[in-house]
Write an enzyme that holds these catalytic residues in place. Structure first.
Site, PDB file in Angstrom:
ATOM      1  N   LYS A 166     -36.624 -46.334  21.547  1.00 37.19           N
ATOM      2  CA  LYS A 166     -36.286 -45.228  22.451  1.00 37.19           C
ATOM      3  C   LYS A 166     -37.596 -44.602  22.925  1.00 37.19           C
ATOM      4  CE  LYS A 166     -34.231 -41.935  24.661  1.00 37.19           C
ATOM      5  NZ  LYS A 166     -33.905 -42.284  26.058  1.00 37.19           N
ATOM      6  N   ASN A 217     -42.083 -47.644  23.035  1.00 39.71           N
ATOM      7  CA  ASN A 217     -42.013 -47.189  24.424  1.00 39.71           C
ATOM      8  C   ASN A 217     -42.453 -45.727  24.440  1.00 39.71           C
ATOM      9  OD1 ASN A 217     -40.499 -45.702  26.674  1.00 39.71           O
ATOM     10  ND2 ASN A 217     -40.102 -47.804  27.249  1.00 39.71           N
ATOM     11  N   CYS A 245     -39.069 -43.260  33.721  1.00 41.66           N
ATOM     12  CA  CYS A 245     -37.855 -42.479  33.418  1.00 41.66           C
ATOM     13  C   CYS A 245     -37.643 -41.475  34.540  1.00 41.66           C
ATOM     14  CB  CYS A 245     -37.990 -41.759  32.077  1.00 41.66           C
ATOM     15  SG  CYS A 245     -36.651 -40.587  31.816  1.00 41.66           S
ATOM     16  N   GLY A 247     -30.197 -54.074  28.214  1.00 40.68           N
ATOM     17  CA  GLY A 247     -30.012 -52.639  28.005  1.00 40.68           C
ATOM     18  C   GLY A 247     -28.570 -52.225  27.914  1.00 40.68           C
TER      19      GLY A 247
HETATM   20  C1  SIN Z   1     -33.754 -41.010  29.453  1.00 39.77           C
HETATM   21  O1  SIN Z   1     -33.945 -40.752  28.251  1.00 39.77           O
HETATM   22  O2  SIN Z   1     -33.534 -40.117  30.266  1.00 39.77           O
HETATM   23  C2  SIN Z   1     -33.808 -42.427  29.949  1.00 39.77           C
HETATM   24  C3  SIN Z   1     -35.098 -43.063  29.658  1.00 39.77           C
HETATM   25  C4  SIN Z   1     -35.632 -43.915  30.755  1.00 39.77           C
HETATM   26  O3  SIN Z   1     -35.026 -44.048  31.813  1.00 39.77           O
HETATM   27  O4  SIN Z   1     -36.723 -44.470  30.569  1.00 39.77           O
END
Ligand code: SIN
Length: 303
Positions: A45, A99, A129, A264
């Site tokens: 994550k 990540n 993101c 994903g």
């Molecule tokens: C998120 O946590 O908002 C998604 C993460 C991402 O799109 O890299």
């Protein structure tokens, strides 16, 4: 016998299937479904310097051929990850990728410095993101920032550095070239497409954050095209993702130019998706007399 092994630069994976960041946590929720050593790797994550609770709910919404998320990088922070999650992830027996997502420029190198002292196999820079107010996609839609962030990370670590790209740009190959110029060892693409879903009864966006990242089967043709364009533009390895639900989808990305793939949204629908894809990919290769799965990368025939 099929050899499913692939290399992403110097890094060797037993097969090309990596669980994509944000859809697999740190593996704990998934380890009860199958032996995680069966897959090529797991991307954690998205990690930030400080812990984050993420955005207000509702932050996921189903839509045609996929879903939107505006999770907002909920995570326990890099230090907690290194101390409490990474050792367990490293015990799975597949490649482990951290990540990392920064709000400020310096945060990428600060986190990479901490990760450099660990046994993590690679660092994926989340420059894509779309759900946070600073950093990430804001950096990833500016080629000079991509180059600068990548360079700043490469100066503090010898780990392989992958740059995860956003599709929400005019030219994805320009962004990939910027990552390559900054010293990236690979690029991974695509992260989610910025989208919106409206509830016609309330006339409000379904997501509290209004917009979010669209993922799932609907994005696959866009992703395959971008992977192929980037493959034809850069000299570094390309890791493909975007709507992969089964082995046929994964193979499509490899033919387009990906040396490995990330899976994903499929994990949220079928928890065993990554494992299923490895098994079916091997069967397909056997039936098609493909001895080395890596030989498929970029084998697209032109009309
Ligand atoms: C998120 O946590 O908002 C998604 C993460 C991402 O799109 O890299």
């Amino acid at each position: 016998m099929v050899n499913l092994g692939v290399s992403i630069g110097e890094l060797k994976l037993k097969n090309p299937v990596i669980a994509a960041s944000g859809t697999f946590g740190f593996g704990r929720e998934m380890e009860k479904y199958y032996d995680l050593s069966n897959i090529g790797g797991i991307s954690s994550k998205g990690l930030t310097i400080k812990p984050r609770l993420g955005n207000d709910v509702p932050r996921v919404a189903e839509c045609d051929a996929g879903m939107l998320n505006s999770v907002g990088l909920q995570n326990p922070g890099i230090e907690y990850f290194i101390e409490h999650e990474l050792p367990h992830m490293l015990s799975y027996g597949c490649v482990v990728i951290a990540n990392i997502a920064g709000h400020q420029f310096e945060e990428y190198a600060d986190m990479a410095k901490l990760l450099d002292k660990t046994d993590v196999d690679a660092i994926e820079l989340n420059l894509s993101c779309p759900n946070v107010s600073s950093g990430c996609m804001a950096f990833g839609s500016d080629a000079s920032m991509i180059r600068a962030v990548t360079e700043s990370v490469k100066t503090v670590t010898n780990k392989p550095v992958w740059v995860k790209l956003t599709p929400n740009v005019t030219s994805v190959s320009e962004m990939a070239l910027a990552a390559q110029d900054g010293g990236a060892d690979a690029v991974s693409l695509i992260n989610t497409l910025l989208g919106m879903v409206i509830d016609i009864e309330t006339r409000r966006p379904v997501l509290k954050n209004n917009a979010g990242g669209y993922s799932g089967p609907g994005v696959k043709p866009v992703a395959v095209r971008m992977v192929n364009e980037v493959f034809n533009s850069v000299d570094i390895p390309v890791i493909g993702m975007g709507g992969i639900m089964n082995a046929a989808d994964a193979l499509e990305f490899m033919i387009a130019g990906a040396c490995a793939v990330q899976v994903g949204t499929a994990n949220l629908v079928i928890p065993t998706a990554c494992n299923d894809i490895v098994i079916s990919m091997e069967e397909w290769a056997q039936n098609h007399e493909v001895e080395e799965i890596s030989s498929l990368t970029g084998c697209l025939r032109r009309w």
